[in-house]
Write an enzyme that holds these catalytic residues in place. Structure first.
Site, PDB file in Angstrom:
ATOM      1  N   ASP A 162       0.842  -1.205   0.000  1.00  0.00           N
ATOM      2  CA  ASP A 162       0.000   0.000   0.000  1.00  0.00           C
ATOM      3  C   ASP A 162       0.877   1.255   0.000  1.00  0.00           C
ATOM      4  OD1 ASP A 162      -2.638  -1.512   0.658  1.00  0.00           O
ATOM      5  OD2 ASP A 162      -1.213  -2.168   2.153  1.00  0.00           O
ATOM      6  N   HIS A 190      -4.597  -3.494   5.959  1.00  0.00           N
ATOM      7  CA  HIS A 190      -4.347  -3.743   4.534  1.00  0.00           C
ATOM      8  C   HIS A 190      -5.678  -4.126   3.898  1.00  0.00           C
ATOM      9  CE1 HIS A 190      -2.739  -5.049   0.772  1.00  0.00           C
ATOM     10  NE2 HIS A 190      -3.217  -6.257   0.945  1.00  0.00           N
TER      11      HIS A 190
HETATM   12  N1  LIG Z   1      -0.529  -8.215   2.227  1.00  0.00           N
HETATM   13  C1  LIG Z   1      -0.495  -7.955   0.936  1.00  0.00           C
HETATM   14  O1  LIG Z   1      -0.189  -6.816   0.526  1.00  0.00           O
HETATM   15  C2  LIG Z   1      -0.845  -9.003  -0.089  1.00  0.00           C
HETATM   16  C3  LIG Z   1      -1.301 -10.229   0.296  1.00  0.00           C
HETATM   17  N2  LIG Z   1      -1.625 -11.196  -0.630  1.00  0.00           N
HETATM   18  C4  LIG Z   1      -2.073 -12.489  -0.118  1.00  0.00           C
HETATM   19  O2  LIG Z   1      -0.987 -13.418  -0.160  1.00  0.00           O
HETATM   20  C5  LIG Z   1      -1.508 -14.747  -0.128  1.00  0.00           C
HETATM   21  C6  LIG Z   1      -0.811 -15.639  -1.151  1.00  0.00           C
HETATM   22  O3  LIG Z   1      -1.090 -15.176  -2.449  1.00  0.00           O
HETATM   23  P1  LIG Z   1      -0.626 -15.996  -3.755  1.00  0.00           P
HETATM   24  O4  LIG Z   1       0.784 -16.420  -3.637  1.00  0.00           O
HETATM   25  O5  LIG Z   1      -1.061 -15.186  -4.900  1.00  0.00           O
HETATM   26  O6  LIG Z   1      -1.573 -17.269  -3.632  1.00  0.00           O
HETATM   27  P2  LIG Z   1      -1.404 -18.700  -4.346  1.00  0.00           P
HETATM   28  O7  LIG Z   1      -2.700 -19.399  -4.221  1.00  0.00           O
HETATM   29  O8  LIG Z   1      -0.765 -18.573  -5.679  1.00  0.00           O
HETATM   30  O9  LIG Z   1      -0.348 -19.391  -3.389  1.00  0.00           O
HETATM   31  C7  LIG Z   1      -0.639 -19.683  -2.075  1.00  0.00           C
HETATM   32  C8  LIG Z   1       0.103 -20.960  -1.748  1.00  0.00           C
HETATM   33  O10 LIG Z   1      -0.044 -21.181  -0.357  1.00  0.00           O
HETATM   34  C9  LIG Z   1      -0.181 -22.550  -0.168  1.00  0.00           C
HETATM   35  N3  LIG Z   1      -0.796 -22.765   1.131  1.00  0.00           N
HETATM   36  C10 LIG Z   1      -2.112 -22.703   1.453  1.00  0.00           C
HETATM   37  N4  LIG Z   1      -2.265 -23.018   2.750  1.00  0.00           N
HETATM   38  C11 LIG Z   1      -1.039 -23.255   3.243  1.00  0.00           C
HETATM   39  C12 LIG Z   1      -0.564 -23.629   4.511  1.00  0.00           C
HETATM   40  N5  LIG Z   1      -1.406 -23.853   5.539  1.00  0.00           N
HETATM   41  N6  LIG Z   1       0.759 -23.798   4.680  1.00  0.00           N
HETATM   42  C13 LIG Z   1       1.596 -23.603   3.662  1.00  0.00           C
HETATM   43  N7  LIG Z   1       1.212 -23.267   2.425  1.00  0.00           N
HETATM   44  C14 LIG Z   1      -0.098 -23.086   2.226  1.00  0.00           C
HETATM   45  C15 LIG Z   1      -1.012 -23.025  -1.352  1.00  0.00           C
HETATM   46  O11 LIG Z   1      -0.845 -24.412  -1.579  1.00  0.00           O
HETATM   47  C16 LIG Z   1      -0.440 -22.171  -2.469  1.00  0.00           C
HETATM   48  O12 LIG Z   1       0.616 -22.822  -3.144  1.00  0.00           O
HETATM   49  C17 LIG Z   1      -3.020 -14.584  -0.332  1.00  0.00           C
HETATM   50  O13 LIG Z   1      -3.639 -14.620   0.943  1.00  0.00           O
HETATM   51  C18 LIG Z   1      -3.146 -13.191  -0.910  1.00  0.00           C
HETATM   52  O14 LIG Z   1      -4.421 -12.647  -0.651  1.00  0.00           O
HETATM   53  C19 LIG Z   1      -1.466 -10.968  -1.962  1.00  0.00           C
HETATM   54  C20 LIG Z   1      -1.011  -9.748  -2.398  1.00  0.00           C
HETATM   55  C21 LIG Z   1      -0.698  -8.676  -1.506  1.00  0.00           C
HETATM   56  O1  LIG Z   2      -6.156  -7.681  -3.287  1.00  0.00           O
HETATM   57  C1  LIG Z   2      -5.787  -8.832  -2.999  1.00  0.00           C
HETATM   58  O2  LIG Z   2      -6.522  -9.776  -2.694  1.00  0.00           O
HETATM   59  C2  LIG Z   2      -4.306  -9.048  -2.959  1.00  0.00           C
HETATM   60  C3  LIG Z   2      -3.798  -7.949  -2.152  1.00  0.00           C
HETATM   61  O3  LIG Z   2      -3.889  -7.953  -0.939  1.00  0.00           O
HETATM   62  C4  LIG Z   2      -3.374  -6.739  -2.836  1.00  0.00           C
HETATM   63  O4  LIG Z   2      -3.073  -6.769  -4.034  1.00  0.00           O
HETATM   64  O5  LIG Z   2      -3.312  -5.713  -2.153  1.00  0.00           O
END
Ligand SMILES: NC(=O)C1=CN([C@@H]2O[C@H](COP(=O)(O)OP(=O)(O)OC[C@H]3O[C@@H](n4cnc5c(N)ncnc54)[C@H](O)[C@@H]3O)[C@@H](O)[C@H]2O)C=CC1
Ligand SMILES: O=C([O-])CC(=O)C(=O)O
Length: 328
Positions: A162, A190
């Site tokens: 952000d 967030h």
């Molecule tokens: N804080 C922030 O600014 C942001 C947060 N996110 C969040 O990050 C997270 C991951 O996003 P992506 O990598 O795109 O998702 P993705 O679905 O591509 O990857 C997530 C991975 O986590 C694994 N996983 C699920 N539960 C698990 C557990 N208990 N232990 C270990 N691994 C586990 C899944 O098998 C998958 O491979 C989501 O919650 C998304 O919303 C995404 C973008 C920004």
């Molecule tokens: O929007 C979502 O779900 C992923 C995220 O947290 C972001 O891009 O800020």
């Protein structure tokens, strides 16, 4: 003499963010070009996920990173977090089109209870934890509460994306270089309620607020653009942001570990009551970092508009906390 390797645990290592993150950690972009790392990679104990993780590790090997001192793939949090110096909790269910991050609360709360407990049992007592998985602030709160023997200050949530988004919007609006923007912050959750605040920001010593001088743009364009950027990316890509999220995670951890050289950065940290935010709420605050510690920037004036925004994002966080209270 070369440094002793540190242990970096990453969960969700075979996911989208993992794929954009691991190679940069292994190349030294997070902890420095002289710091060897051992990657301890957690994925769900499911054949498909573990096979995908194997593929990522093959690619890590094929990069022949001189700083990569070892890779430990696992489906067990107690193995992933064993003696971890850094833990990036990315693994969680991401949201799809039409979902709010709060919809993920129930699905992800169990994950962070279990992982908090595992960190409590086996991680280094100085482990620096960054929660990326959404809803990031509340997941960090859950992990912190599930790890009573670790210092509260070790648990942080990612608001750096952000912060970086806000900086880019301001640079575009003012025609300045993004790297020259100082003293920007993002308060709160967030989520779309976060409050990106450029009242104190400067570029080359000049006030950003004076340069923009447009409160309507602030309220009607800037804040919604930054707050809804994640949804705009999902809409455009069909997938949630990954490379920019990994980049923000690198920025967050690098600054925490190596210092921000006096620059303000935004981190989601457990409140000690500052700015009227109740203790333990994981809230985006302006901080500076030095010698592996963050320090909250205190004493900033909060005007009526800002207070209203801060109250709104705080209320959302308190509602999220109430929603998981039965799990803690
Ligand atoms: N804080 C922030 O600014 C942001 C947060 N996110 C969040 O990050 C997270 C991951 O996003 P992506 O990598 O795109 O998702 P993705 O679905 O591509 O990857 C997530 C991975 O986590 C694994 N996983 C699920 N539960 C698990 C557990 N208990 N232990 C270990 N691994 C586990 C899944 O098998 C998958 O491979 C989501 O919650 C998304 O919303 C995404 C973008 C920004
Ligand atoms: O929007 C979502 O779900 C992923 C995220 O947290 C972001 O891009 O800020």
């Amino acid at each position: 003499m070369s440094k002793k390797p540190v242990r970096v645990a990453v969960t969700g290592a075979a996911g989208q963010i993992g794929y954009a993150l691991l190679f940069r950690i292994a190349s030294g972009e997070m902890l420095g070009k002289d710091q060897p790392v051992i990657l301890q990679l957690l994925e769900i104990p499911d054949e498909k996920a573990q096979k995908a993780l194997k593929g990522v590790i093959m690619e890590l090997e094929d990069c022949a990173f001189p700083l990569l001192a070892g890779v430990i793939p696992t489906g067990d949090p107690l193995v992933a977090f064993k003696d971890a110096d850094y833990a990036l909790l990315v693994g969680a269910r991401p949201r799809g089109p039409g979902m709010e991050r709060a919809d993920l609360l129930a699905a992800n709360a169990q994950i962070f209870t279990a992982q908090g407990k595992a960190l409590d049992q086996v991680a280094s007592r100085n482990v620096k934890v960054l929660v990326v998985g959404n809803p990031a602030n509340t997941n960090a709160y859950i992990a912190m509460k599930s790890a009573p023997s670790l210092p509260r200050k070790n648990f942080t949530a990612m608001l750096r994306l952000d912060h970086n988004r806000a900086a880019s919007q301001i640079a575009a609006k003012t025609g300045t270089a993004v790297g020259d923007i100082e003293k920007l912050t993002v308060w709160g959750n967030h989520s779309p309620t976060m409050y990106a605040d450029y009242r104190f920001a400067t570029v080359g010593g000049k006030s950003v607020k004076d340069m923009i001088n447009d409160q309507v743009w602030n309220a009607d364009v800037f804040l919604p653009t930054v707050g809804k950027r994640g949804a705009a990316i999902i809409d455009a890509r069909g997938l949630s942001s990954a490379a920019s999220a990994a980049n923000a995670a690198i920025d967050h951890m690098r600054d925490w570990a190596l210092g921000s050289n006096g620059k303000w950065v935004t981190m989601g940290i457990p409140s000690d009551g500052q700015y009227g935010i109740p203790k333990d709420v994981i809230f985006g605050f302006p901080v500076t970092t030095e010698d592996g510690e963050y320090k909250l920037v205190e004493g900033l004036e909060i005007d009526a508009f800002s207070q209203e925004r801060i109250n709104k994002t705080l209320k959302e966080l308190q509602d999220e906390q109430a929603g998981v209270a039965h799990l803690l």
